[in-house]
Enzyme design. Structure first.
Site, PDB file in Angstrom:
ATOM      1  N   CYS A  68      21.807   3.242  31.028  1.00  0.00           N
ATOM      2  CA  CYS A  68      21.895   2.405  32.044  1.00  0.00           C
ATOM      3  C   CYS A  68      20.747   2.421  32.264  1.00  0.00           C
ATOM      4  CB  CYS A  68      23.176   2.929  33.260  1.00  0.00           C
ATOM      5  SG  CYS A  68      23.053   2.292  34.583  1.00  0.00           S
ATOM      6  N   CYS A  87      26.706   6.329  36.403  1.00  0.00           N
ATOM      7  CA  CYS A  87      26.041   4.987  37.035  1.00  0.00           C
ATOM      8  C   CYS A  87      26.004   4.352  37.761  1.00  0.00           C
ATOM      9  CB  CYS A  87      24.703   4.917  36.040  1.00  0.00           C
ATOM     10  SG  CYS A  87      23.708   4.214  34.965  1.00  0.00           S
TER      11      CYS A  87
END
Length: 373
Positions: free
Chosen positions: A103, A200
């Site tokens: 991410c 995330c």
């Protein structure tokens, strides 16, 4: 005193206290600050708590308080294509991925960085606990955050030199407690907001229910290494190497009366292996192979070096010898390590500096592969 007013910094604002204080500090230092909220997951979800709408309200409140413009940008497609598809593929392959590493690499410091440049940014900034230091040659070195308990360089280990050249980490020299104090003194709307947890950008969800929406679970046998049947597992993707809870066999003990742990997986036979004891022999290894090897600054194509490494977040550093060939590496441990997990990141350090890292493919014990996937 340096005039920062002509330097534009675009801050990734999540609606949390860390990114709020990041924006505040940069504003106080005289930078031209713009706040950006990234929306990377759809709101409508029947499980858990989705906070995107409330988070954006918090971003707006803080931006208004400190007097900066703010925008919202939608990266749902980028997140799905670059992070979530990878996340699912890793679970399908029997591995335990670390979506936060991907991410950061693909969304926060690629898609967001590209978007920030369209706003005229000279730099981007986030609320990560890490530090950047430029040497006399202009190379940027990424250093651990001053708060050892909050240091996030493990998750930033795949960032490139080009990304680091454009990045500021204003919280890197602070303790978390100091960040809270700054927020409270400034009366920021997020001063008392609790820290987020979970995957995330996706937030706090029942992980088993969440994953089952995308990957059908295949129940199978749970066995000991020597072939004793211990019942049924719910699906290999729900278990990680070294895991203790959630096995449902706590009452079944052998002669040593120790707790049970996940000690291996056989994806082809859909078998989950369990064993008793935190340091069960099947959990111990002395080397690993890794791929997607990446360094935060230029390194030779092939070389061997000694350093310390982390094999999971918040783990103490371990001494290792690393032999790199292109984007692959063999990592040999000075001392045996427990529960080296395929799919997780191995991250290399030289003192305070994070050198980079890669993704664990396989652990080995005396040259023989551990049956972890």
């Amino acid at each position: 005193m340096t005039d920062n007013s002509k330097i534009c910094v675009v801050v990734g604002m999540s609606g949390g206290v860390d990114s709020s204080v990041t924006a505040l500090l940069l504003k106080e230092q005289g930078y031209d600050v713009i706040g950006v909220f990234m929306k990377n997951w759809h709101d409508t979800d029947e499980f858990g708590v989705c906070t995107a709408t409330e988070d954006y309200k918090d971003v707006a409140a803080v931006a208004d308080q400190i007097g900066i413009p703010y925008y919202s940008v939608n990266f749902e497609k980028e997140y799905w294509d670059r992070v979530f598809e990878y996340f699912l593929a890793e679970y399908r392959a029997g591995r335990t991925p670390n979506p936060d590493v991907m991410c950061n690499k693909e969304i926060k410091f690629k898609a967001f960085l590209d978007y920030a440049m369209t706003l005229g940014a000279d730099y981007v900034a986030t609320g990560h606990y890490a530090q950047v230091k430029r040497d006399e040659n202009g190379t940027v070195h990424m250093l651990r955050g001053a708060d050892n308990g909050k240091d996030q360089t493990y998750f930033l280990s795949q960032l490139s030199q080009e990304q680091l050249q454009k990045t500021l980490f204003p919280l890197g020299h602070l303790q978390k407690s100091e960040v809270r104090e700054i927020a409270e003194r400034a009366g920021l709307a997020t001063a008392k907001k609790k820290d987020s947890t979970g995957i995330c950008f996706i937030g706090e969800k029942n992980f088993k229910q969440f994953l089952s929406q995308y990957l059908p679970a295949q129940k199978g046998r749970m066995m000991t290494i020597d072939g004793r049947d211990m019942g049924e597992h719910a699906g290999l993707m729900y278990y990680t190497i070294g895991q203790r809870g959630g096995l449902g066999i706590g009452g079944q003990h052998g002669g040593d009366n120790q707790p049970w742990f996940v000690v291996g997986k056989d994806l082809s036979q859909n078998i989950l292996y369990v064993g008793q004891g935190f340091y069960h022999e099947a959990l111990m290894s002395n080397s690993l192979d890794a791929s997607v090897i990446h360094f935060t600054r230029e390194m030779p194509e092939e070389f061997t070096f000694e350093c310390t490494a982390k094999f999971r977040y918040r783990q103490p550093d371990s001494h290792v010898r690393v032999h790199v060939r292109g984007d692959k590496a063999e990592v040999v441990f000075a001392e045996p390590q427990r529960a080296i997990t395929p799919g997780q990141a191995v991250v290399f350090y030289d003192g305070k500096e994070c050198l980079g890292g890669g993704m664990i493919d396989m652990a080995y014990k005396n040259g023989q592969p551990c049956q972890y996937i």
